[in-house]
Design an enzyme around this catalytic site. Structure first.
Site, PDB file in Angstrom:
ATOM      1  N   SER A 539     -48.269  24.157  13.837  1.00  0.00           N
ATOM      2  CA  SER A 539     -49.221  25.251  13.576  1.00  0.00           C
ATOM      3  C   SER A 539     -49.418  25.737  14.906  1.00  0.00           C
ATOM      4  CB  SER A 539     -50.215  24.757  13.030  1.00  0.00           C
ATOM      5  OG  SER A 539     -51.096  25.552  12.341  1.00  0.00           O
ATOM      6  N   ASP A 624     -47.439  28.745   2.564  1.00  0.00           N
ATOM      7  CA  ASP A 624     -48.390  28.559   3.432  1.00  0.00           C
ATOM      8  C   ASP A 624     -49.479  29.670   3.645  1.00  0.00           C
ATOM      9  OD1 ASP A 624     -49.697  27.707   5.824  1.00  0.00           O
ATOM     10  OD2 ASP A 624     -47.785  26.834   6.809  1.00  0.00           O
ATOM     11  N   HIS A 659     -48.827  24.710   4.066  1.00  0.00           N
ATOM     12  CA  HIS A 659     -48.951  24.324   5.544  1.00  0.00           C
ATOM     13  C   HIS A 659     -48.955  22.992   5.662  1.00  0.00           C
ATOM     14  CE1 HIS A 659     -50.326  25.587   9.437  1.00  0.00           C
ATOM     15  NE2 HIS A 659     -51.192  24.620   9.599  1.00  0.00           N
TER      16      HIS A 659
END
Length: 687
Positions: A539, A624, A659
């Site tokens: 991320s 995501d 995610h």
């Protein structure tokens, strides 16, 4: 292995101009920003097929790694029960099953088990499944819960009758999954998301027995940089609506037994003033950075006089101690602190604050934290402890007698012995002279001759501290000779609030330079060398990976970037993309030229140049919602046609997940096995 780059898929080049501040960037892969376009899906599938073909020789090893990691995990495991409102609550797993079972027992652990939710049954027919937000009424009859079967963190809220087992024919969509009951056992408050940006911006009120279309909007957060949520105080006396941006917060309160009343503002938001509240007796206790208390302080005010002028100091601000949280009990206040990069727990009796004391933790590097403490009228504190080589323990600590009882220590199946490993904390000198800590673990017979494979992990954003936690999966690397390390770079709060402030906005380069300094340090100290050093981040940590491979590709043999935030400029200029506006206080608002120029200086995709890059494994999820899949897809597409060597470059897209990757207790291990096999293969280790 055949490294013929001509086999790799090449995305079509379709130039797209993006202009800001009289500066035009050409995005050749902007067209990938459409998950409904079959050409996009075809390209992602082609990248997946390329990855599968190029790594086919590691498939058997991946399977072995998966089985090895799985074998260390106790399959028929269960949590330590906690007692709340007459019931013991338990989360357990059954052998051969991927998902948890949530249950409870009335009054005694010897009582019959009531299964509330069997996620294994609920997950049938879904490629992804996640249940969260279980919330039970005070009369113990109704449970609200939420389910996501897409992996986009948009939860459908449901209600179950725990007496009859019936799930009501009610589906409330686009929620955060979080909800809370009022004290009347029939009014449920919950938060919903904007359909486009996915920002949590609304609080609704639902009455049992009514349709979702009749739900009442209680609060709408108009400021696009804020999110909103609702919860009930531990004392059960108040409902609280919290509104938060990166730098500012605001609360609204309402008596829990008056659900149809009007919420009132606790203290009106003021820019860069953060506060959280906890109720106890006749007071609210407030953790806040008011009056430049960067490391936060604790204050209190009467329940009927809650504005700034009524706040009194309880624990003063300290320059060298970060106040991270408080747990309030009837007779004790438990204070979670951080100093010199390590957490500490302080116990303070309400009636004798001068007799406050700290729990003793003696390891060089560790993580300690308060656990599930929902019971207000108890002298038992539940806390957790672990380190890089010490499995997680759940401890019940009697705050009066100071006796502790270990309720559970994580069981590692097999021949694991923590005495076979060394953990240590070392310090690197950053570019500007600041000392940056790292937490390391390796086998005790390691020789510092520069030949050890070494995995360096970091995150470094949003003030998240990266704790030195224990991992059974990590043993599959360490037992094969790897050193594993966490670089506690600026941008986290590992060394206090200023550590965060010095790694965001116009000081963000400190995060990247810290990681590079840590990399250079472990090489200089003989732990490893550039041909054996690997870097990993996800991320915002994936953005860190993107920056370091642009700036110092010579330091690393391989890099793993999970769901990486790499298209910083395009994303931050598009306020229709989920979560963008709430990020301005973290990265800056690129609509202002100063921030535009600074962000452009590090935005990974904008700084890809013709040079040799390390071997790279990049993963993402089609659904995501945090970092859109097209960011890593565009990054890989640009790297393919720009880099000057034939090192491995893989884009692995989970077409069913978001995610957090795959759901299921063991399914996610397959993703870890891919990452480990990538590095071990580069090291010539195949067993």
């Amino acid at each position: 292995m055949n490294k013929d780059i001509r086999k790799a898929p090449l995305a079509a080049i379709k130039p797209h101009e993006i202009t800001a501040h009289n500066h035009t960037r050409i995005d050749n892969y902007f067209w990938l920003n459409d998950r409904e376009d079959q050409e996009v899906i075809d390209y992602l599938n082609a990248e997946n097929a390329y990855y599968e073909a190029e790594t086919a020789h590691t498939k058997a090893f991946q399977k072995d790694l998966f089985e090895e990691m799985k074998s260390r995990i106790k399959e028929d495991d269960s949590s330590v029960p906690y007692f709340y409102n007459g019931y013991y609550y338990i989360t357990r797993f059954e052998k051969g099953k991927d998902y948890p079972i949530y249950s409870r027992k009335l009054g005694s652990l010897e009582a019959d088990e009531e299964i509330m939710f069997d996620c294994n049954e609920m997950a049938e027919g879904h490629s992804y499944f996640h249940l969260r937000g279980i919330n039970v009424t005070e009369d113990n009859q109704w449970a609200a819960f939420a389910v996501d079967t897409v992996s986009r963190r948009e939860y459908v809220l449901h209600i179950k009758n725990l007496t009859t087992g019936e799930i009501l024919p009610l589906s409330i969509e686009k929620t955060t999954g979080s909800s809370t009951w009022a004290s009347d056992n029939k009014t449920l408050f919950y938060s919903r998301k904007d359909e486009v940006t996915l920002r949590a911006d609304k609080i609704f009120k639902h009455k049992l027995g009514t349709a979702a279309t009749e739900d009442v909007l209680v609060y709408y957060e108009e400021d696009e940089t804020f999110d909103t949520h609702i919860y009930k105080e531990k004392s059960r006396k108040y409902l609280v609506i919290g509104n938060d941006s990166t730098l500012t917060s605001e609360c609204r309160i309402l008596e829990a037994d008056n659900p149809d009343g009007e919420f009132r503002i606790f203290q009106t938001r003021e820019r860069e003033v953060e506060y959280t509240i906890s109720h106890y007796g006749e007071y609210f206790y407030i953790m806040t950075n008011l009056d430049d208390a960067d490391n936060f302080k604790l204050m209190k005010c009467p329940t009927d006089k809650t504005t700034f002028e009524h706040w009194e100091e309880v624990i003063a601000h300290r320059e060298d101690v970060l106040l991270e949280g408080v747990d309030i009990f009837r007779d004790y206040l438990v204070i979670s602190e951080r100093s010199n990069g390590l957490p500490h727990l302080c116990i303070m009796p309400w009636n004798a604050p001068e007799n406050a004391y700290y729990l003793p933790f003696e390891s060089e590097t560790y993580n300690a934290y308060t656990g599930i403490n929902v019971d207000f009228d108890t002298e038992i504190l539940r806390y957790g402890y672990q380190s890089l080589k010490t499995p997680s323990s759940i401890v019940d600590f009697n705050m009066r007698t100071q006796e502790k009882t270990v309720r559970k220590e994580q069981e590692v199946i097999g021949d694991f012995d923590k005495e076979n490993y060394i953990e240590e904390r070392i310090w690197a000198t950053a570019k500007d002279g600041v000392q940056v800590p790292m937490s390391l673990i390796y086998k005790k017979d390691l020789q510092k001759d520069g030949n050890n494979p070494f995995l360096l992990y970091a995150y470094g954003s949003y003030g998240y501290s990266m704790e030195p936690y224990f991992s059974t999966t990590r043993l599959s690397l360490i037992d094969r000779g790897f050193v594993y390390a966490i670089a506690h770079v600026r941008g986290g709060e590992d060394m206090g609030r200023q550590w965060y402030e010095d790694g965001k906005l116009l000081t963000k380069w400190n995060t990247f330079d810290d990681f590079i300094a840590c990399s250079e340090h472990v090489i200089a100290q003989g732990y490893t060398s550039p041909k054996h050093l690997y870097a990993e981040g996800g991320s915002a940590g994936g953005m860190l990976m993107g920056v370091i491979v642009n700036k110092r590709p010579d330091l690393y043999n391989g890099v793993i970037a999970q769901v990486p935030f790499v298209d910083v400029m395009t994303t931050m200029l598009d306020d229709t993309i989920p979560l963008t506006t709430g990020e301005y206080d973290e990265w800056g608002n690129p609509n202002e030229k100063e921030y535009y120029d600074y962000m452009l200086s590090y935005s990974p995709i904008d700084n890809v140049v013709a040079q040799q890059y390390p071997n790279m494994y990049i993963s993402t999820g089609l659904h995501d919602s945090q970092v859109q899949y097209w960011e890593p897809a565009k990054w890989v597409a640009k790297l393919r046609v720009t880099k000057t060597n034939h090192n491995q470059l893989y884009l692995d897209t989970n077409m069913d997940a978001g995610h957090g990757g795959a759901s299921g207790r063991f399914e996610s291990l397959k993703e870890v096995a891919k990452e480990f096999a990538f590095m071990l293969d580069l090291e010539g280790i195949n067993a």
